[in-house]
Design a protein around this motif. Structure first.
Motif, PDB file in Angstrom:
ATOM      1  N   ASP A   1      33.271  18.693  -1.347  1.00 31.57           N
ATOM      2  CA  ASP A   1      32.567  19.316  -0.225  1.00 31.57           C
ATOM      3  C   ASP A   1      33.036  20.758  -0.028  1.00 31.57           C
ATOM      4  OD1 ASP A   1      30.772  18.693   2.283  1.00 31.57           O
ATOM      5  OD2 ASP A   1      32.527  19.755   3.059  1.00 31.57           O
ATOM      6  N   VAL A   2      34.346  20.971  -0.129  1.00 36.78           N
ATOM      7  CA  VAL A   2      34.884  22.326   0.014  1.00 36.78           C
ATOM      8  C   VAL A   2      34.368  23.218  -1.116  1.00 36.78           C
ATOM      9  CG1 VAL A   2      36.985  23.720  -0.007  1.00 36.78           C
ATOM     10  CG2 VAL A   2      36.945  21.567   1.258  1.00 36.78           C
ATOM     11  N   PHE A   3      34.391  22.703  -2.343  1.00 37.93           N
ATOM     12  CA  PHE A   3      33.900  23.473  -3.474  1.00 37.93           C
ATOM     13  C   PHE A   3      32.424  23.815  -3.295  1.00 37.93           C
ATOM     14  CE2 PHE A   3      36.636  23.754  -7.394  1.00 37.93           C
ATOM     15  CZ  PHE A   3      37.828  23.548  -6.724  1.00 37.93           C
ATOM     16  N   ALA A   4      31.633  22.857  -2.815  1.00 39.58           N
ATOM     17  CA  ALA A   4      30.203  23.090  -2.637  1.00 39.58           C
ATOM     18  C   ALA A   4      29.946  24.211  -1.633  1.00 39.58           C
ATOM     19  CB  ALA A   4      29.514  21.800  -2.177  1.00 39.58           C
ATOM     20  N   SER A   5      30.773  24.277  -0.596  1.00 42.85           N
ATOM     21  CA  SER A   5      30.593  25.323   0.417  1.00 42.85           C
ATOM     22  C   SER A   5      31.032  26.688  -0.089  1.00 42.85           C
ATOM     23  CB  SER A   5      31.371  24.965   1.685  1.00 42.85           C
ATOM     24  OG  SER A   5      32.768  25.015   1.464  1.00 42.85           O
ATOM     25  N   ARG A   6      31.866  26.724  -1.136  1.00 43.75           N
ATOM     26  CA  ARG A   6      32.375  27.991  -1.659  1.00 43.75           C
ATOM     27  C   ARG A   6      31.554  28.530  -2.833  1.00 43.75           C
ATOM     28  NH1 ARG A   6      34.981  26.991   2.452  1.00 43.75           N
ATOM     29  NH2 ARG A   6      37.263  26.910   2.589  1.00 43.75           N
ATOM     30  N   ALA A   7      30.809  27.655  -3.511  1.00 42.72           N
ATOM     31  CA  ALA A   7      30.083  28.063  -4.716  1.00 42.72           C
ATOM     32  C   ALA A   7      29.002  29.077  -4.370  1.00 42.72           C
ATOM     33  CB  ALA A   7      29.476  26.842  -5.405  1.00 42.72           C
TER      34      ALA A   7
ATOM     35  N   THR B   1      27.744  31.487  -7.092  1.00 44.31           N
ATOM     36  CA  THR B   1      26.977  31.843  -8.280  1.00 44.31           C
ATOM     37  C   THR B   1      26.299  30.606  -8.868  1.00 44.31           C
ATOM     38  OG1 THR B   1      28.809  31.451  -9.810  1.00 44.31           O
ATOM     39  CG2 THR B   1      28.668  33.628  -8.793  1.00 44.31           C
ATOM     40  N   ARG B   2      25.353  30.849  -9.761  1.00 44.69           N
ATOM     41  CA  ARG B   2      24.658  29.742 -10.409  1.00 44.69           C
ATOM     42  C   ARG B   2      25.647  28.878 -11.184  1.00 44.69           C
ATOM     43  NH1 ARG B   2      22.523  28.964 -15.563  1.00 44.69           N
ATOM     44  NH2 ARG B   2      20.816  27.419 -15.650  1.00 44.69           N
ATOM     45  N   GLU B   3      26.585  29.505 -11.885  1.00 43.33           N
ATOM     46  CA  GLU B   3      27.567  28.754 -12.650  1.00 43.33           C
ATOM     47  C   GLU B   3      28.406  27.861 -11.739  1.00 43.33           C
ATOM     48  OE1 GLU B   3      31.525  29.504 -15.454  1.00 43.33           O
ATOM     49  OE2 GLU B   3      30.271  31.189 -14.838  1.00 43.33           O
ATOM     50  N   GLY B   4      28.882  28.426 -10.634  1.00 43.08           N
ATOM     51  CA  GLY B   4      29.692  27.644  -9.708  1.00 43.08           C
ATOM     52  C   GLY B   4      28.923  26.465  -9.127  1.00 43.08           C
ATOM     53  N   ARG B   5      27.673  26.703  -8.751  1.00 38.28           N
ATOM     54  CA  ARG B   5      26.865  25.615  -8.179  1.00 38.28           C
ATOM     55  C   ARG B   5      26.590  24.525  -9.205  1.00 38.28           C
ATOM     56  NH1 ARG B   5      24.499  30.062  -5.274  1.00 38.28           N
ATOM     57  NH2 ARG B   5      22.962  30.396  -6.922  1.00 38.28           N
ATOM     58  N   LEU B   6      26.344  24.918 -10.456  1.00 38.40           N
ATOM     59  CA  LEU B   6      26.118  23.921 -11.512  1.00 38.40           C
ATOM     60  C   LEU B   6      27.350  23.049 -11.710  1.00 38.40           C
ATOM     61  CD1 LEU B   6      24.253  25.994 -14.280  1.00 38.40           C
ATOM     62  CD2 LEU B   6      23.307  24.068 -12.979  1.00 38.40           C
ATOM     63  N   GLN B   7      28.523  23.677 -11.743  1.00 32.39           N
ATOM     64  CA  GLN B   7      29.758  22.934 -11.974  1.00 32.39           C
ATOM     65  C   GLN B   7      30.043  21.958 -10.838  1.00 32.39           C
ATOM     66  OE1 GLN B   7      32.602  25.835 -14.545  1.00 32.39           O
ATOM     67  NE2 GLN B   7      31.964  26.695 -12.610  1.00 32.39           N
ATOM     68  N   VAL B   8      29.844  22.401  -9.605  1.00 34.34           N
ATOM     69  CA  VAL B   8      30.090  21.527  -8.458  1.00 34.34           C
ATOM     70  C   VAL B   8      29.074  20.388  -8.426  1.00 34.34           C
ATOM     71  CG1 VAL B   8      30.124  21.382  -5.949  1.00 34.34           C
ATOM     72  CG2 VAL B   8      31.176  23.330  -7.090  1.00 34.34           C
TER      73      VAL B   8
ATOM     74  N   ALA C   1      38.497  38.122  -0.791  1.00 37.29           N
ATOM     75  CA  ALA C   1      39.847  37.571  -0.659  1.00 37.29           C
ATOM     76  C   ALA C   1      40.029  37.143   0.790  1.00 37.29           C
ATOM     77  CB  ALA C   1      40.896  38.601  -1.055  1.00 37.29           C
ATOM     78  N   GLU C   2      40.059  35.830   1.015  1.00 38.05           N
ATOM     79  CA  GLU C   2      40.165  35.305   2.364  1.00 38.05           C
ATOM     80  C   GLU C   2      41.324  34.329   2.460  1.00 38.05           C
ATOM     81  OE1 GLU C   2      35.777  35.152   4.213  1.00 38.05           O
ATOM     82  OE2 GLU C   2      36.066  33.771   2.537  1.00 38.05           O
ATOM     83  N   ASN C   3      41.829  34.152   3.658  1.00 36.88           N
ATOM     84  CA  ASN C   3      42.927  33.213   3.890  1.00 36.88           C
ATOM     85  C   ASN C   3      42.361  31.808   4.073  1.00 36.88           C
ATOM     86  OD1 ASN C   3      45.444  32.120   4.398  1.00 36.88           O
ATOM     87  ND2 ASN C   3      45.406  32.658   6.567  1.00 36.88           N
ATOM     88  N   ARG C   4      41.858  31.259   2.990  1.00 42.50           N
ATOM     89  CA  ARG C   4      41.309  29.911   3.008  1.00 42.50           C
ATOM     90  C   ARG C   4      41.385  29.329   1.605  1.00 42.50           C
ATOM     91  NH1 ARG C   4      34.696  30.259   3.346  1.00 42.50           N
ATOM     92  NH2 ARG C   4      34.380  31.524   1.478  1.00 42.50           N
ATOM     93  N   LEU C   5      41.295  28.008   1.534  1.00 46.29           N
ATOM     94  CA  LEU C   5      41.399  27.337   0.243  1.00 46.29           C
ATOM     95  C   LEU C   5      40.151  27.584  -0.586  1.00 46.29           C
ATOM     96  CD1 LEU C   5      42.861  23.882   1.383  1.00 46.29           C
ATOM     97  CD2 LEU C   5      44.095  25.949   0.737  1.00 46.29           C
ATOM     98  N   PHE C   6      40.353  27.852  -1.875  1.00 47.17           N
ATOM     99  CA  PHE C   6      39.275  27.986  -2.850  1.00 47.17           C
ATOM    100  C   PHE C   6      38.246  29.046  -2.450  1.00 47.17           C
ATOM    101  CE2 PHE C   6      40.606  23.452  -3.210  1.00 47.17           C
ATOM    102  CZ  PHE C   6      41.181  23.531  -4.454  1.00 47.17           C
ATOM    103  N   SER C   7      38.713  30.208  -2.043  1.00 47.03           N
ATOM    104  CA  SER C   7      37.768  31.286  -1.748  1.00 47.03           C
ATOM    105  C   SER C   7      37.155  31.832  -3.030  1.00 47.03           C
ATOM    106  CB  SER C   7      38.457  32.415  -0.972  1.00 47.03           C
ATOM    107  OG  SER C   7      39.502  32.986  -1.734  1.00 47.03           O
TER     108      SER C   7
ATOM    109  N   ALA D   1      40.832  19.498   5.015  1.00 46.02           N
ATOM    110  CA  ALA D   1      39.895  18.988   6.013  1.00 46.02           C
ATOM    111  C   ALA D   1      39.425  20.104   6.937  1.00 46.02           C
ATOM    112  CB  ALA D   1      40.541  17.868   6.818  1.00 46.02           C
ATOM    113  N   THR D   2      40.358  20.943   7.367  1.00 48.13           N
ATOM    114  CA  THR D   2      39.997  22.067   8.226  1.00 48.13           C
ATOM    115  C   THR D   2      39.077  23.032   7.492  1.00 48.13           C
ATOM    116  OG1 THR D   2      42.107  21.886   9.399  1.00 48.13           O
ATOM    117  CG2 THR D   2      40.902  23.951   9.628  1.00 48.13           C
ATOM    118  N   GLY D   3      39.371  23.249   6.205  1.00 41.92           N
ATOM    119  CA  GLY D   3      38.532  24.127   5.404  1.00 41.92           C
ATOM    120  C   GLY D   3      37.121  23.608   5.248  1.00 41.92           C
ATOM    121  N   ALA D   4      36.950  22.290   5.351  1.00 38.76           N
ATOM    122  CA  ALA D   4      35.623  21.687   5.255  1.00 38.76           C
ATOM    123  C   ALA D   4      34.917  21.640   6.607  1.00 38.76           C
ATOM    124  CB  ALA D   4      35.737  20.280   4.681  1.00 38.76           C
TER     125      ALA D   4
END
Length: 380
Positions: A80-86, A88-95, A195-201, A5-8
């Motif tokens: 929502d967290v994944f969407a904020s981290r995507a 590349t085009r591949e990452g955005r397509l998958q999310v 490399a960051e101290n957060r989920l799904f960087s 939740a904090t990550g979002a």
């Protein structure tokens, strides 16, 4: 859950635990609902996040019972967290594919305001027409995304084929999210990846060449982190990414040795490896972040007192005996299945134990090569 939740971007004001023996139309029981309603009246929150996937009916009922407070479930939060981290085009397509598949069965709730029109002749058209239009648009978009991702999958397979032709062994970094995989990749290869101290960087796989002092070379791949109760739709959408792990000759299971739930996180990763059919691959457990342990590796919350010397590789029997675990536990447990090869203590931030890890990797790769030669000799 609070970390997610904090990550979002949410400000977590309270955590309300509850054990419900069976699913209810409101997800929560009567007493817990009254507690939430009391908090709602005091304007303590405007959003409720449930640590399970809700049905569309449960979500709508809970929102109505909480005077219009926004209700989202674990799946929506992770998406929502994944969407904020995507990036590349591949990452955005998958999310986006996972988001649309999650949205499709929930479209009816978006048009609940039209129910006030009533039923019968002359009142059915607008709502039904709009819902069906939206469903058709979403289904069409899902088909388009799947085609695009299939192109991505073929493109990745082409790259994997080229890597196979190179003859270089592939090593995959896997682990629970925020265990330090990307930092370890940087420490070993000077990759310079985020490399960051957060989920799904990291969502997209990153592969870098690793050269040892012996001049041996391997390919080291960082993959998306795992998490408990990862939505099925997300696993399916990231199939092209997760398939990178299947190419591995060796798996490095990176474990956050400082986390109080490290054992549970290790179980999640082991079970995901089973689902990907790679649980039987040679594996090294990397107990990372030892620089954050006050008394060194022995103070790790999940590992117990494993060794008098820091950074010393140890085997599954030693780990089992030291931490009270069963070294003969079945696949999916924390014993022999998890510590399939040996454990190395590292700090990817300070570099402690990294050279030891490299030496252990070479040792395991030599063992794998010797086993392959012996197997070929037996078949002759």
């Amino acid at each position: 859950m609070a970390d997610l939740a904090t990550g979002a971007g949410a400000d977590v004001v309270d955590v309300v635990p509850q054990r419900v023996p069976k699913q209810t139309p409101l997800y929560v029981g009567k007493g817990k609902l009254e507690e939430l309603q009391s908090l709602r009246k005091s304007d303590a929150f405007d959003t409720v996040i449930c640590d399970d996937e809700l049905t569309p009916t449960q979500q709508r009922n809970l929102e109505n019972a909480l005077d219009g407070a926004k209700v989202i479930d674990r799946t929506a939060l992770i998406l929502d967290v994944f969407a904020s981290r995507a990036q590349t085009r591949e990452g955005r397509l998958q999310v986006e594919l996972a988001q649309h598949e999650y949205l499709l069965p929930r479209l009816a709730g978006q048009w609940s305001h039209l129910e006030r029109l009533g039923g019968g002749i002359g009142t059915r058209g607008p709502g039904e027409t709009q819902i069906e239009t939206d469903r058709r648009l979403v289904r069409n978009r899902i088909r388009t995304l799947r085609r695009n991702l299939e192109d991505v999958r073929r493109h990745r397979e082409l790259y994997r084929s080229q890597r196979r032709d190179s003859g270089l062994p592939v090593i995959s970094l896997v682990g629970y999210t925020n265990a330090g995989k990307s930092t370890l990749l940087n420490a070993m290869t000077n990759a310079g990846v985020l490399a960051e101290n957060r989920l799904f960087s990291t969502l997209d796989p990153v592969t870098r060449r690793l050269r040892f002092a012996s001049e041996r070379e391997v390919l080291l791949t960082d993959t998306v982190g795992f998490i408990q109760k990862l939505p099925t739709a997300l696993v399916a959408a990231f199939r092209a990414t997760l398939e990178e792990i299947r190419e591995a000759s060796l798996v490095l299971h990176v474990l956050d040795a400082t986390h109080p739930n490290a054992r549970e996180q290790a179980t999640v990763v082991t079970r995901m490896l089973e689902e990907l059919d790679v649980a039987g691959r040679p594996r090294i457990v990397v107990a990372n972040k030892i620089d954050m342990l006050e008394d060194g590796p022995a103070s790790g919350p999940a590992l117990g007192s494993l060794s008098a010397e820091p950074y010393l590789p140890v085997g599954p029997d030693q780990i089992a005996n030291a931490s009270g675990l069963d070294s003969t536990a079945p696949v999916g447990g924390i014993g022999e299945a998890m510590f399939a090869e040996r454990t190395v203590y590292t700090s990817a931030v300070t570099g402690a134990g990294v050279e030891t890890l490299k030496a252990v990797i070479e040792d395991v790769l030599d063992s794998v090569a010797d086993a392959a030669v012996a197997a070929q000799a037996e078949t002759r």
